[in-house]
Write an enzyme that holds these catalytic residues in place. Structure first.
Site, PDB file in Angstrom:
ATOM      1  N   HIS A 229      38.853  36.788  39.824  1.00 48.00           N
ATOM      2  CA  HIS A 229      38.456  36.359  40.988  1.00 48.00           C
ATOM      3  C   HIS A 229      38.982  35.080  41.507  1.00 48.00           C
ATOM      4  O   HIS A 229      39.649  35.047  42.700  1.00 48.00           O
ATOM      5  CB  HIS A 229      36.865  35.909  40.954  1.00 48.00           C
ATOM      6  CG  HIS A 229      36.421  35.715  42.496  1.00 48.00           C
ATOM      7  ND1 HIS A 229      35.934  36.546  43.231  1.00 48.00           N
ATOM      8  CD2 HIS A 229      35.930  34.374  42.914  1.00 48.00           C
ATOM      9  CE1 HIS A 229      35.334  35.991  44.311  1.00 48.00           C
ATOM     10  NE2 HIS A 229      35.514  34.717  44.181  1.00 48.00           N
TER      11      HIS A 229
ATOM     12  N   HIS B 171      42.393  31.973  44.733  1.00 47.09           N
ATOM     13  CA  HIS B 171      42.430  30.265  45.055  1.00 47.09           C
ATOM     14  C   HIS B 171      43.829  29.657  43.968  1.00 47.09           C
ATOM     15  O   HIS B 171      43.658  28.648  43.570  1.00 47.09           O
ATOM     16  CB  HIS B 171      41.316  29.861  44.466  1.00 47.09           C
ATOM     17  CG  HIS B 171      40.052  30.049  45.421  1.00 47.09           C
ATOM     18  ND1 HIS B 171      39.991  29.720  46.737  1.00 47.09           N
ATOM     19  CD2 HIS B 171      39.030  30.930  45.173  1.00 47.09           C
ATOM     20  CE1 HIS B 171      38.704  30.355  47.281  1.00 47.09           C
ATOM     21  NE2 HIS B 171      38.362  31.027  46.278  1.00 47.09           N
TER      22      HIS B 171
ATOM     23  N   LYS C  39      41.843  36.613  54.516  1.00 50.24           N
ATOM     24  CA  LYS C  39      41.040  35.420  53.842  1.00 50.24           C
ATOM     25  C   LYS C  39      41.037  34.485  54.896  1.00 50.24           C
ATOM     26  O   LYS C  39      41.940  33.795  55.489  1.00 50.24           O
ATOM     27  CB  LYS C  39      41.865  34.936  52.636  1.00 50.24           C
ATOM     28  CG  LYS C  39      41.193  33.720  52.029  1.00 50.24           C
ATOM     29  CD  LYS C  39      39.950  34.169  51.024  1.00 50.24           C
ATOM     30  CE  LYS C  39      39.393  32.827  50.367  1.00 50.24           C
ATOM     31  NZ  LYS C  39      38.195  33.291  49.441  1.00 50.24           N
TER      32      LYS C  39
END
Length: 283
Positions: free
Chosen positions: A156, A172, A218
């Site tokens: 993730h 990220h 995103k």
């Protein structure tokens, strides 16, 4: 600042000071911020604030360093669609362990481990500590709406996932962003700012941005740029284990930052990322 935040800030500053593999902006890499991203959620909208890629240059010799090399080897081990069960091969398990072995030899992870042992949050034995890291980051769990194990903290946060094919969740990490942009899978849409956030700076190491990946968007992501994999791993592991809160404020170097760290069943990292609150004079 509350006491625990001050203590954690001291630790994060120490991690930062010992991140020997961090890249230097303008020397080891260059980014091009261009314009501010629009508010649209559409992939092919006219609000694209950036006509060019985010990264204009990265010295890829850095990627030959062992922690980068072993980190990059993990990035292609995942099925990006949340809901699709992950099949983990013995080779991939071995790659996960190799990466953990590598980062555990770095100054940043050694500092984090020592602190966690002192706080009785991690075992002193390195093999047991590695097992703890594996559980936090690599053990699979079922993300929301799925009945089968389809996600992990590592996937993730560092690789990224798509939900329903249209929304990018997680993602990220700057290395994955750079590599996917180079392959043509990322369209950088511009930087993100709101009324309270500072203007982004090409020579700083934290950026809020908007991008599309594959067929998903995103709308707002936030990442460290140019830091080593071991720095992020050490920082996020510290926040996960030391703070029951899902948001913790830390101050280090030029940055006043909120680290968001969502727990999943108190056993795994659900998501974690930095939010830049303001710049400050360096310590």
């Amino acid at each position: 600042m509350i006491e625990s935040d001050r203590e954690l800030s001291t630790m994060v500053q120490e991690l930062w000071d010992n991140d020997v593999n961090r890249l230097k902006p303008g020397k080891d890499y260059r980014i091009s911020l261009q314009g501010k991203a629009g508010d649209s959620m559409a992939i092919n909208d006219n609000n694209d604030g950036a006509g060019y890629p985010l990264f204009t240059f990265v010295d890829e010799n850095i990627f030959k360093k062992e922690t980068f090399l072993t980190f990059i080897s993990l990035l292609d081990n995942y099925e990006s669609d949340a809901g699709e069960p992950e099949i983990v091969t013995p080779e991939e398990v071995a790659e996960n362990h190799k990466f953990l072995d590598c980062i555990m030899q770095t100054p940043t992870m050694k500092i984090a481990h020592k602190y966690l042992v002192e706080k009785h949050l991690s075992p002193k034995d390195e093999t047991q500590f590695k097992e703890q890291l594996y559980r936090i980051w690599f053990e699979l769990y079922a993300r929301r709406g799925s009945s089968r194990p389809d996600s992990s903290g590592f996937e993730h946060v560092f690789v990224g996932e798509t939900r329903g094919g249209r929304t990018v969740i997680g993602f990220h990490n700057w290395i994955q962003l750079y590599l996917q942009e180079k392959l043509g899978h990322i369209d950088y849409k511009g930087y993100s700012v709101n009324a309270n956030s500072p203007q982004p700076d090409e020579n700083k190491h934290i950026l809020a941005l908007q991008f599309s990946w594959k067929n998903g968007i995103k709308p707002k992501g936030s990442i460290f740029i140019g830091v080593s994999p071991e720095f992020e791993f050490a920082l996020y592991t510290l926040c996960f284990l030391t703070s029951p809160n899902e948001r913790v404020k830390v101050q280090f170097s030029f940055y006043d930052v909120e680290i968001v760290c969502h727990h999943y069943n108190q056993k795994h990292i659900g998501t974690t990322y930095p939010v830049l609150l303001r710049y400050q004079n360096p310590k």
